[in-house]
Design a protein around this motif. Structure first.
Motif, PDB file in Angstrom:
ATOM      1  N   ARG A 259       8.192   7.407   8.535  1.00  0.00           N
ATOM      2  CA  ARG A 259       7.046   7.159   9.413  1.00  0.00           C
ATOM      3  C   ARG A 259       5.825   6.938   8.541  1.00  0.00           C
ATOM      4  NH1 ARG A 259       4.454  11.185  14.131  1.00  0.00           N
ATOM      5  NH2 ARG A 259       3.000   9.623  14.963  1.00  0.00           N
ATOM      6  N   ASP A 260       4.864   6.207   9.047  1.00  0.00           N
ATOM      7  CA  ASP A 260       3.601   6.015   8.348  1.00  0.00           C
ATOM      8  C   ASP A 260       3.033   7.393   7.979  1.00  0.00           C
ATOM      9  OD1 ASP A 260       0.861   5.564   7.693  1.00  0.00           O
ATOM     10  OD2 ASP A 260       0.865   3.724   8.892  1.00  0.00           O
ATOM     11  N   ARG A 326      12.499   2.915  10.520  1.00  0.00           N
ATOM     12  CA  ARG A 326      11.093   3.258  10.719  1.00  0.00           C
ATOM     13  C   ARG A 326      10.903   3.810  12.129  1.00  0.00           C
ATOM     14  NH1 ARG A 326       7.429  -1.828   8.859  1.00  0.00           N
ATOM     15  NH2 ARG A 326       8.483  -2.681  10.722  1.00  0.00           N
ATOM     16  N   GLU A 328       8.239   3.798  13.853  1.00  0.00           N
ATOM     17  CA  GLU A 328       7.423   2.883  14.655  1.00  0.00           C
ATOM     18  C   GLU A 328       8.279   1.816  15.336  1.00  0.00           C
ATOM     19  OE1 GLU A 328       4.909   4.903  11.708  1.00  0.00           O
ATOM     20  OE2 GLU A 328       6.782   3.768  11.539  1.00  0.00           O
ATOM     21  N   GLU A 384       1.145   4.695  17.083  1.00  0.00           N
ATOM     22  CA  GLU A 384      -0.055   4.507  16.263  1.00  0.00           C
ATOM     23  C   GLU A 384      -1.258   5.284  16.786  1.00  0.00           C
ATOM     24  OE1 GLU A 384      -0.826   0.669  14.296  1.00  0.00           O
ATOM     25  OE2 GLU A 384       0.761  -0.156  15.576  1.00  0.00           O
ATOM     26  N   LEU A 406       3.388   2.890   1.348  1.00  0.00           N
ATOM     27  CA  LEU A 406       2.860   2.091   2.457  1.00  0.00           C
ATOM     28  C   LEU A 406       3.248   0.626   2.280  1.00  0.00           C
ATOM     29  CD1 LEU A 406      -0.750   3.570   2.867  1.00  0.00           C
ATOM     30  CD2 LEU A 406       1.172   3.893   4.427  1.00  0.00           C
ATOM     31  N   TYR A 411       3.477  -0.873   5.958  1.00  0.00           N
ATOM     32  CA  TYR A 411       2.354  -0.312   6.714  1.00  0.00           C
ATOM     33  C   TYR A 411       1.049  -0.873   6.130  1.00  0.00           C
ATOM     34  CZ  TYR A 411       5.853   3.013   8.394  1.00  0.00           C
ATOM     35  OH  TYR A 411       6.977   3.592   8.964  1.00  0.00           O
ATOM     36  N   VAL A 428       1.510  -2.072  11.639  1.00  0.00           N
ATOM     37  CA  VAL A 428       2.918  -2.074  11.245  1.00  0.00           C
ATOM     38  C   VAL A 428       3.397  -3.513  11.133  1.00  0.00           C
ATOM     39  CG1 VAL A 428       5.247  -1.275  11.788  1.00  0.00           C
ATOM     40  CG2 VAL A 428       3.262   0.112  12.459  1.00  0.00           C
TER      41      VAL A 428
END
Length: 437
Positions: A259-260, A326, A328, A384, A406, A411, A428
């Motif tokens: 994940r970010d 991911r 997201e 987000e 990132l 990201y 993303v």
């Protein structure tokens, strides 16, 4: 007589090793169960590029969803037992991913069994990021994971405190998160479909209705299932699992969830308010405390970078065994990404899983903010929402510390506060991470 700090650390690690050896010595010897291992499908390279084709998700409105539909599809073999490890870090969406397997009637799911290993061997080091301390429990963790894949749940008893009497315990960490442990024959209470759903929505209800867990019955339930899935946030990197992945008695596949890091930080600040108190102070005052523990996010990015770099390097020992996912992508396109996940694993996707996704990804964002461990949420909006929870200077620091990962995961960096708050522009990138066979 004075001792240096190095001597103290060495003595502590020696003590941990002695405890682990004692546990292994006095634990009952498990009976080995062989898992069939099939041949790997033809080779296919990992692809990590931007997408150009539009693809639909779980409804007609979802377009441009990342997909690896061009990858070879493993054939489904109902007789081959597959072991799945969800490799993640705290507050990365791993509970949600775990439920994608927990809802399947032929999957025996365990939620964070390594919690007990950590509690038994490193009770005062739970939050430590010292490399030696973090690695001290990996030998025990690997041994336990191997046993659990073989449904030898009695091995877990060695780490539960107090130790189970007559294979019965009410101390198993978050038992209610596992449908298999809240259903017959493990649970003697008669739980209909409605009551069973309640037990999983409120984990405490499972323990109240079912009583203490009989570990032997749980092992029988495990053997009755076709597959095993285990979620853990206590293994730092995929290379730590190499011995299990290469074990010829296991058909083990690893799903690495990422994940970010900016989203992870925001979620931890909201969830672990005491541990991240100084981060909250920074956000409130705009001034970074001089004693802020920056390692709380630095370690996440370092582990991600090492582990993801290993996976994307396509070593032979990970061929057909590793998938990078991911959070997201899963949050935006839950049904499509779940189908792709099951396709990689070579498992048949049950209708109950699809129904659960449709019922649990359209929840209220307000609900997810009030219930920190719930899996019922508006998943797309949640992906987000960190952008309105972190101050711009906190985002800048995290980007600087985590720039490599990132970039590697796609990201986007933000350079202005207005850009951060502009939720109409996703941070993303559309990327696809193909498994290689």
């Amino acid at each position: 007589m004075q001792c240096s700090w190095k001597s103290v650390v060495l003595l502590a690690l020696a003590s941990i090793a002695i405890q682990y050896t004692a546990i292994r010595t006095f634990s009952p010897k498990p009976v080995s169960l062989r898992c069939s291992v099939g041949p790997a499908p033809p080779g296919h390279a990992v692809n990590c590029t931007q997408l150009t084709a539009s693809e639909q998700g779980c409804d007609e409105s979802l377009t441009n969803a990342p997909s690896f539909s061009s990858a070879p599809v493993p054939s489904y073999d109902a007789n081959k037992r597959t072991h799945i490890i969800i490799l993640a870090t705290t507050r990365s969406g791993s509970s949600f991913v775990g439920q994608l397997f927990n809802q399947h009637p032929e999957v025996f799911y365990l939620f964070e069994p390594l919690y007990h290993v950590q509690l038994a061997l490193l009770p005062r080091l739970a939050q430590s990021r010292n490399l030696a301390e973090r690695r001290a429990m990996l030998g025990a963790a690997r041994d336990l994971l191997r046993s659990l894949c073989h449904c030898q749940l009695n091995s877990l008893e060695s780490y539960i405190r107090p130790r189970p009497a007559n294979h019965s315990t009410d101390k198993l960490f978050r038992r209610g998160a596992s449908r298999s442990l809240c259903s017959p024959p493990v649970c003697e209470a008669s739980l209909g479909p409605e009551a069973q759903s309640l037990a999983l929505a409120d984990e405490g209800e499972c323990a109240r209705r079912c009583g203490p867990l009989n570990v032997s019955l749980a092992a029988d339930a495990c053997r009755a299932k076709r597959h095993t899935a285990i979620k853990t946030v206590r293994i730092p990197q995929v290379s730590d699992l190499r011995a299990l992945i290469e074990d010829p008695k296991l058909n083990l596949k690893v799903v690495q969830l990422v994940r970010d890091p900016r989203g992870i930080l925001a979620s931890r600040i909201e969830t672990f308010r005491d541990t991240y108190r100084l981060w909250r102070l920074w956000r409130a005052t705009g001034r970074r405390p001089h004693n802020l523990d920056l390692g709380q996010i630095n370690t996440v990015c370092e582990d991600f970078l090492r582990s993801v770099s290993t996976g994307l390097a396509k070593p032979a020992w990970l061929r057909g065994r590793y998938l990078l996912l991911r959070y997201e992508d899963l949050a935006r396109f839950p049904l499509q990404k779940t189908r792709e996940l099951y396709r990689f694993l070579g498992l048949a996707l049950d209708q109950s899983v699809e129904d659960w996704i449709l019922n649990n990804t359209r929840g209220s964002s307000d609900l997810s903010s009030r219930q920190k461990f719930t899996t019922v949420r508006d998943s797309a909006a949640n992906a987000e929402n960190w952008r309105v929870k972190l101050s711009f200077d906190m985002v800048v620091y995290t980007q600087t510390a985590c720039q490599q990962i990132l970039d590697l995961l796609g990201y986007k960096t933000v350079y202005h506060a207005r850009e951060l708050r502009n939720l109409s522009r996703s941070l993303v990138e559309d990327r696809t991470f193909l498994p290689f066979f």
